[in-house]
Enzyme design. Structure first.
Site, PDB file in Angstrom:
ATOM      1  N   SER A 179       0.691  -1.254   0.075  1.00 19.04           N
ATOM      2  CA  SER A 179      -0.033   0.077  -0.073  1.00 19.04           C
ATOM      3  C   SER A 179       0.818   1.231  -0.045  1.00 19.04           C
ATOM      4  CB  SER A 179      -0.932  -0.005   1.055  1.00 19.04           C
ATOM      5  OG  SER A 179      -0.367   0.365   2.429  1.00 19.04           O
ATOM      6  N   LYS A 180       0.077   2.395  -0.231  1.00 15.97           N
ATOM      7  CA  LYS A 180       0.837   3.707  -0.247  1.00 15.97           C
ATOM      8  C   LYS A 180       1.632   3.983   0.974  1.00 15.97           C
ATOM      9  CE  LYS A 180      -1.762   5.953  -3.507  1.00 15.97           C
ATOM     10  NZ  LYS A 180      -3.263   6.174  -3.758  1.00 15.97           N
ATOM     11  N   ARG A 181       1.362   3.466   2.075  1.00 17.14           N
ATOM     12  CA  ARG A 181       2.086   3.664   3.352  1.00 17.14           C
ATOM     13  C   ARG A 181       3.560   3.198   3.384  1.00 17.14           C
ATOM     14  NH1 ARG A 181      -1.447   1.022   6.573  1.00 17.14           N
ATOM     15  NH2 ARG A 181      -3.029   1.240   4.854  1.00 17.14           N
ATOM     16  N   GLN A 182       3.798   2.164   2.417  1.00 17.06           N
ATOM     17  CA  GLN A 182       5.086   1.726   2.323  1.00 17.06           C
ATOM     18  C   GLN A 182       6.033   2.342   1.205  1.00 17.06           C
ATOM     19  OE1 GLN A 182       2.595  -0.736   2.734  1.00 17.06           O
ATOM     20  NE2 GLN A 182       3.202  -1.415   4.772  1.00 17.06           N
ATOM     21  N   GLY A 183       5.507   3.678   0.813  1.00 21.20           N
ATOM     22  CA  GLY A 183       6.489   4.174  -0.301  1.00 21.20           C
ATOM     23  C   GLY A 183       5.963   4.077  -1.391  1.00 21.20           C
TER      24      GLY A 183
END
Ligand code: GLU
Length: 495
Positions: free
Chosen positions: A260-264
């Protein structure tokens, strides 16, 4: 069966690599089977739209070199044009179609109007959650009197339309990746088909369009698997045959959490902006969840098209391994013809504030050839070759001396090299010729390689680590080399 497959993105932001994988697999499948690949824009969730979202999607496909046969196309002036006999391919332009199909469902008792207010639904949800019950619509309006419902609609009351789900039994379908899949009907909610703003939900529009656009195979991400029983029941309610489904495995981080976006970075454009090559990304994304039987890892788009089979798609989650992407990108960077590399690298120089306009593609390519072994992405090239382009080099003078070498000795060596080079023509500035001549100079004087070549290399690059001095000299040419040697000698003398 004629193959007709589609990529059906929603214009809700930059394209996630998972969505791009759906586009790519559909593309490969269509090309492999000589079928049609079309794009359909699913923009019915008005709250999630982003400005220029459609243009962004079409531009990303173009940047990645993924072509399609029907759908919305971007004109030169940035506007969108629909091409193909089954269009328009943008759902917000098809509202009457959904509305008239909904009427069919209402007539057949497969759907019903619902007047429940958002407040009531919110309360219902809270009660269900508090009682630890599954959340979902309680079918409050399912058996309303038809005439009464008609009157309420006429009176302008806020209304949505819901699908009538069966009370029991199972809905089964064949998935090309997962085999036979079935869901308990009791778990299916009487979900909304048409919203109060007159727009259909994803389910209604998706099923109607896949039927009318004659989609043969629905190839999409696993996150849509749980929606598929609803879709299968809708096809049935309309009296249509469903397409063949194929759900692609989830994309995972190395720790197996959902990508997901949270991981980059997860957007295709971010990878392009960061200097990854479309061909490397395509190669990498193709192998996320699809494995042909052999060990081959590097594929061109044509080779992928040749090899791609739905039966080789795995159902287990596919780990997104950044190191592998870097490795592949490096491989493509090294295999690319130098002039092409120069062309692709120019925008990255521009962004780094370095003008390359003084160099032809051939010249810039030669400069890049010195560093391309060492970089993973195009965006690293400007910094990697900055010492070749700079007018003056910044480095501490002491760096010019090899280990504990006295400055005088470094001066002596550099001066001798300078003298030797003075006699040469530009044509002698090739790696081989320079190497032969300088090695001869070193051995005639009985010097060491380190105490001669180190000061030379640092005067040319300013760096602790860099390509070898002969390679640098061959690329810089006589004039620049002489100037750099003179500067180094002056610096040592004045130190
Ligand atoms: N609009 C959906 C998406 O954004 C399409 C899913 C499907 O292919 O049915 O992925």
């Amino acid at each position: 069966m004629d193959v007709r497959v589609r990529f059906a993105p929603s214009p809700t932001g930059r394209m996630h690599v998972g969505n791009f994988r759906s586009a790519l697999y559909n593309y490969l499948f269509a090309r492999k089977h000589g079928g049609v690949f079309f794009v359909r824009i699913e923009d019915t969730d008005r709250a999630r739209l982003v400005e220029n979202g459609i243009e962004g999607i079409l531009r990303t496909l173009a940047n990645m070199g993924i072509t399609y046969d029907e759908g919305p196309f971007l004109r030169e002036d940035g506007t969108v044009e629909q091409r193909g006999s089954k269009g328009p391919y943008t759902q917000s332009e098809r509202l009457e179609i959904y509305r008239s199909h909904l009427n069919q469902l209402l007539e057949h008792g497969e759907a019903y109007p619902c007047f429940c207010t958002p407040e009531r639904l919110e309360e219902l949800r809270a009660t269900q959650e508090a009682a630890k019950l599954p959340t979902g619509y309680d079918r409050h309006c399912r058996d309303l009197d038809r005439t009464e419902a008609q009157q309420r609609i006429k009176a302008g009351e806020r209304v949505v339309y819901r699908a009538k789900m069966p009370n029991d039994g199972e809905t089964q379908f064949e998935d090309a990746v997962r085999g036979s899949v079935s869901f308990k009907n009791a778990l299916l909610d009487d979900y909304v088909l048409l919203k109060s703003d007159g727009f259909p939900t994803y389910h209604l529009a998706n099923v109607i369009d896949d039927h009318l656009m004659e989609t043969s195979h629905v190839i999409r991400g696993e996150e849509w698997l749980s929606s598929t029983p609803k879709h299968v029941l809708l096809y049935k309610a309309f009296g249509w045959n469903p397409p063949q489904f194929a759900h692609m495995p989830l994309l995972l981080n190395p720790d197996r959490s959902k990508l997901s976006k949270r991981q980059g970075d997860v957007a295709v454009e971010d990878y392009l902006d960061n200097g990854y090559l479309p061909e490397a990304l395509i190669n990498f994304v193709a192998l996320l969840g699809w494995n042909p039987s052999d060990e081959k890892e590097v594929y061109t788009l044509d080779e992928l098209t040749e090899a791609f089979e739905l039966k080789d798609v795995n159902s287990a989650g596919a780990v997104f391994n950044r190191e592998k992407l870097d490795w592949l990108n490096g491989k493509y960077l090294r295999a690319m013809p130098l002039e092409r590399l120069a062309e692709r690298a120019r925008p990255f120089f521009e962004r780094a504030g370095t003008s390359t306009s003084a160099f032809s593609d051939e010249e810039l390519g030669r400069l890049l050839s010195l560093e391309r072994e060492r970089v993973k992405t195009l965006s690293e090239l400007p910094e990697a070759v900055s010492f070749l382009l700079a007018d003056t080099l910044e480095y501490p003078t002491s760096r010019l001396c090899w280990k504990t070498q006295p400055a005088n000795e470094a001066i002596e060596r550099l001066a001798a090299v300078h003298e030797l080079l003075q006699e040469l023509d530009d044509a002698d500035f090739t790696v081989e010729s320079l190497e032969t001549r300088l090695k001869a100079l070193i051995s005639t004087h009985g010097w060491g390689n380190g105490d001669t070549l180190w000061p030379l290399r640092v005067s040319l690059s300013g760096r602790e680590k860099s390509p070898g001095p002969f390679e640098i000299m061959a690329v810089l040419g006589k004039l620049k080399v002489m100037r750099r040697l003179e500067t180094a000698i002056d610096r040592l003398k004045n130190a």
